[in-house]
Design a protein around this motif. Structure first.
Motif, PDB file in Angstrom:
ATOM      1  N   GLU A  73     -11.314  61.059   3.392  1.00  0.00           N
ATOM      2  CA  GLU A  73     -10.264  60.180   3.907  1.00  0.00           C
ATOM      3  C   GLU A  73     -10.658  58.706   3.798  1.00  0.00           C
ATOM      4  O   GLU A  73      -9.854  57.865   3.396  1.00  0.00           O
ATOM      5  CB  GLU A  73      -9.942  60.539   5.363  1.00  0.00           C
ATOM      6  CG  GLU A  73      -9.259  61.879   5.534  1.00  0.00           C
ATOM      7  CD  GLU A  73      -7.901  61.923   4.869  1.00  0.00           C
ATOM      8  OE1 GLU A  73      -7.130  60.958   5.021  1.00  0.00           O
ATOM      9  OE2 GLU A  73      -7.609  62.923   4.172  1.00  0.00           O
ATOM     10  N   VAL A  74     -11.896  58.376   4.174  1.00  0.00           N
ATOM     11  CA  VAL A  74     -12.326  56.975   4.108  1.00  0.00           C
ATOM     12  C   VAL A  74     -12.439  56.526   2.654  1.00  0.00           C
ATOM     13  O   VAL A  74     -12.016  55.424   2.296  1.00  0.00           O
ATOM     14  CB  VAL A  74     -13.665  56.763   4.843  1.00  0.00           C
ATOM     15  CG1 VAL A  74     -14.050  55.292   4.797  1.00  0.00           C
ATOM     16  CG2 VAL A  74     -13.577  57.227   6.283  1.00  0.00           C
ATOM     17  N   THR A  99      -9.751  56.529   9.709  1.00  0.00           N
ATOM     18  CA  THR A  99      -8.783  57.335   8.958  1.00  0.00           C
ATOM     19  C   THR A  99      -7.426  57.258   9.638  1.00  0.00           C
ATOM     20  O   THR A  99      -7.306  56.814  10.783  1.00  0.00           O
ATOM     21  CB  THR A  99      -9.204  58.821   8.857  1.00  0.00           C
ATOM     22  OG1 THR A  99      -8.864  59.502  10.085  1.00  0.00           O
ATOM     23  CG2 THR A  99     -10.694  58.969   8.588  1.00  0.00           C
TER      24      THR A  99
END
Length: 407
Positions: A304-305, A276
């Motif tokens: 986030e990923v 991230t």
């Protein structure tokens, strides 16, 4: 060592550095000029999987630090096969399949990197463009004289295969020569000064550095990343259900999101740093959470990923699906779906049809082990019939869910 360049400080702080060929030399170079750096990826499938994500993020960090990422697609080397970590020869692919795979894989890099003609914009090359034109006699004369069989036999990619008494073809034995030639070609013709890769590529990277020095007198550098495993020792990117693919059409966004949501507590901080763009102080706060609060960090990790790899909408939908499925007891709309006939469906057929079992035998074992559920209730009778006419939730274990939707 205290690094002066933004690049090496960034890579060091986030845990990417395992080995450096000349730390002081690379640090000085990166502090004074744009450094083009590359990583090679073979095109054996239409998508890369999570095991390649640390390398993709490494190229992203290179660009974030003001340098130039070079993505090298192995259109030529894919025709040979990297023997590293393998016990058998790679399946031969047609030219058309390799080209289609490269086109599909490029879409992933376009999410992580900014491509263009600027000094720090990413570029993509295909090594078939030069390897495909290289004559065999020319290769032997110009390149072969710089490699010794004695040295090549010491590389793990060869030694481990032979130690296990697994055959290695002469074709595969040449892979390290061609990878070394790639580095020399990129350094000579494209100004590339850095090759990066996983720790298993150390020997191949050093080969390329030595070849560039011997043939052209060029000073180039290498970085490898640590071997990345999960806290329980498993290899990144592999699950009981198979590979965790990066492309949208190879794995549903919800399954991708769930892979990160299910991360081991001990891996959260490491994954946040590697995968991230969150600031390090925020990551330190998240990985310090304890008990049930660590789940907040896992949701942030998954969001986030997934946002980076699949986009904002995919991340939001996956999180909403998880909330509806687990917290609210409802049926999230991003789960895998199987059509439920009006007459209903047998439990075994449902498990196989939705992809929770690869065969009827595996479905029977899942039922016998108490891992199969309908609407949260365990099904232990393999002859169980699911009535049609209403939407149902089918589950395999605690973390794999799907929807049976009336026809």
């Amino acid at each position: 060592m205290t690094y002066q360049s933004t690049l090496l400080r960034l890579l060091d702080e986030r845990g990417y550095i395992h080995q450096l060929t000349d730390a002081e030399g690379l640090d000085a170079l990166a502090a004074k000029q744009v450094v083009p750096g590359y990583i090679g990826f073979d095109a054996t499938a239409p998508s890369l999987h999570v095991g390649s994500l640390v390398q993709i993020m490494l190229l992203r960090r290179l660009q974030q630090a003001g340098h130039k990422p070079v993505v090298l697609m192995g259109g030529g080397t894919t025709r040979i096969g990297d023997p590293t970590g393998r016990d058998e020869s790679r399946k031969m692919l047609s030219d058309e399949t390799i080209e289609a795979n490269i086109a599909s894989i490029r879409t992933i890099f376009e999410r992580f990197l900014t491509f263009g003609d600027g000094p720090t914009d990413a570029v993509m090359f295909n090594n078939h463009d030069w390897l495909g034109k290289l004559g065999y006699i020319q290769l032997l004369q110009e390149v072969g004289t710089h490699f010794t069989i004695n040295r090549m036999l010491t590389f793990d990619s060869v030694k481990l295969r032979l130690d296990r008494e697994q055959p290695m073809t002469f074709l595969e034995f040449n892979y390290m020569i061609l990878q070394g030639y790639d580095f020399r070609h990129l350094a000579r013709n494209m100004g590339v000064r850095l090759q990066m890769g996983g720790s298993d590529q150390w020997g191949n990277i050093v080969n390329g550095i030595e070849l560039a020095r011997r043939m052209d007198g060029t000073e180039v550098f290498g970085i490898t990343t640590p071997l990345l495993t999960t806290a329980d020792g498993a290899k990144m990117g592999k699950t009981a259900a198979g590979a965790v693919w990066l492309n949208d059409d190879a794995l549903p966004a919800y399954d991708f999101w769930q892979y990160w949501r299910n991360a081991d507590d001990r891996d959260v901080g490491k994954f946040l740093r590697l995968f991230t763009d969150l600031p390090l102080d925020e990551i330190a706060r998240l990985e310090a959470l304890e008990g049930s609060e660590i789940n907040q960090a896992k949701v942030i990790l998954a969001n986030e990923v997934t946002r980076l790899c699949r986009g904002e909408e995919a991340a939001r939908t996956a999180e909403a699906t998880a909330a509806a499925t687990f917290a609210g007891g409802g049926l999230g709309q991003d789960l895998p779906v199987l059509e439920l006939p009006t007459a209903g469906l047998g439990m075994i057929d449902a498990l196989v049809g939705i992809g929770f079992a690869a065969s009827r035998g595996e479905a029977k074992r899942l039922i016998a082990g108490g891992g199969a559920r309908i609407d949260g209730e365990a099904v232990t009778d393999e002859s169980f019939h699911i009535a049609g006419g209403a939407e149902r939730r089918i589950s395999s274990g605690k973390k794999k869910h799907g929807i049976l939707r009336p026809a």
